[in-house]
Motif scaffolding. Sequence first.
Motif, PDB file in Angstrom:
ATOM      1  N   TYR A 120      25.597  32.846  -2.275  1.00  0.00           N
ATOM      2  CA  TYR A 120      26.807  33.587  -1.913  1.00  0.00           C
ATOM      3  C   TYR A 120      27.381  34.323  -3.117  1.00  0.00           C
ATOM      4  CZ  TYR A 120      31.772  34.372  -1.001  1.00  0.00           C
ATOM      5  OH  TYR A 120      33.023  34.932  -0.894  1.00  0.00           O
ATOM      6  N   LEU A 121      27.529  33.644  -4.240  1.00  0.00           N
ATOM      7  CA  LEU A 121      28.130  34.272  -5.419  1.00  0.00           C
ATOM      8  C   LEU A 121      27.267  35.401  -5.965  1.00  0.00           C
ATOM      9  CD1 LEU A 121      29.580  31.148  -7.257  1.00  0.00           C
ATOM     10  CD2 LEU A 121      30.825  32.856  -5.903  1.00  0.00           C
ATOM     11  N   SER A 122      25.949  35.265  -5.868  1.00  0.00           N
ATOM     12  CA  SER A 122      25.084  36.333  -6.372  1.00  0.00           C
ATOM     13  C   SER A 122      25.134  37.575  -5.491  1.00  0.00           C
ATOM     14  CB  SER A 122      23.645  35.846  -6.508  1.00  0.00           C
ATOM     15  OG  SER A 122      23.077  35.623  -5.247  1.00  0.00           O
ATOM     16  N   SER A 123      25.486  37.406  -4.225  1.00  0.00           N
ATOM     17  CA  SER A 123      25.567  38.569  -3.334  1.00  0.00           C
ATOM     18  C   SER A 123      26.973  39.160  -3.273  1.00  0.00           C
ATOM     19  CB  SER A 123      25.133  38.183  -1.917  1.00  0.00           C
ATOM     20  OG  SER A 123      26.080  37.314  -1.332  1.00  0.00           O
ATOM     21  N   LYS A 124      27.933  38.455  -3.842  1.00  0.00           N
ATOM     22  CA  LYS A 124      29.330  38.892  -3.802  1.00  0.00           C
ATOM     23  C   LYS A 124      29.586  39.888  -4.930  1.00  0.00           C
ATOM     24  CE  LYS A 124      33.944  36.919  -3.891  1.00  0.00           C
ATOM     25  NZ  LYS A 124      34.734  35.713  -4.073  1.00  0.00           N
ATOM     26  N   PRO A 125      30.121  41.068  -4.590  1.00  0.00           N
ATOM     27  CA  PRO A 125      30.396  42.039  -5.659  1.00  0.00           C
ATOM     28  C   PRO A 125      31.478  41.511  -6.600  1.00  0.00           C
ATOM     29  CG  PRO A 125      30.959  42.953  -3.492  1.00  0.00           C
ATOM     30  CD  PRO A 125      30.488  41.550  -3.290  1.00  0.00           C
TER      31      PRO A 125
END
Length: 147
Positions: A120-125
Motif C-alpha cells: 500500500y505505501l509503495s503505491s501511495k503517492p
Amino acid sequence: MMYSALATMLLIYLTSQSNAMETSTYTTKYDGIDLDEILNNERLLNGYVNCLMDLGPCTADGKELKKNIPDAIENDCKKCTDRQRDGSDRVMHYLIDHRPDDWVKLEKKYNSDGSYKMKYLSSKPTEGNSVTNVTKSEEDTKNDSKE
C-alpha cells in the motif's frame, strides 16, 4: 474395466470439485454493509477491531470477516468479489492512515510480515512525488507569450 471407469469418473469429479473450490467466492451476504457508517463511527469500528482481536463479541458479519481474513491474506483475496476487494482495501487504507495503533495490532495478528502495508505505501503517492494535472488558462498562456 468397470474399476477403471469408476476411477476415471471419480478423478473427473474430484478435478471439477477442486476447480469449483478455487473459483468460488466468499459469501456476498454482507456486501451491502455501509463502510462509511463504520469508518465514521468510533464505537462501531472499535467493535470490529475488538472482534478481530478476540477482545470482544462479534456481529455475524464480523465473525464471517474474522473467519475469512487469514485465507484472503494468504491468497491475495482470490475468493473476494470486486466489491469485497475494494472494501477491504478501503478499510485497511483507512486504518493505516487514521488508526495506526489498531493497524499495528491487526497486522501483527493477521499479516505479520507487513507485506500488505508495504504494498500500500509503495503505491501511495508521496507529497513531493504526487502527480498533478495542471492546465494553464488561456490568460496564463497569453501572458507567457508576451514575456
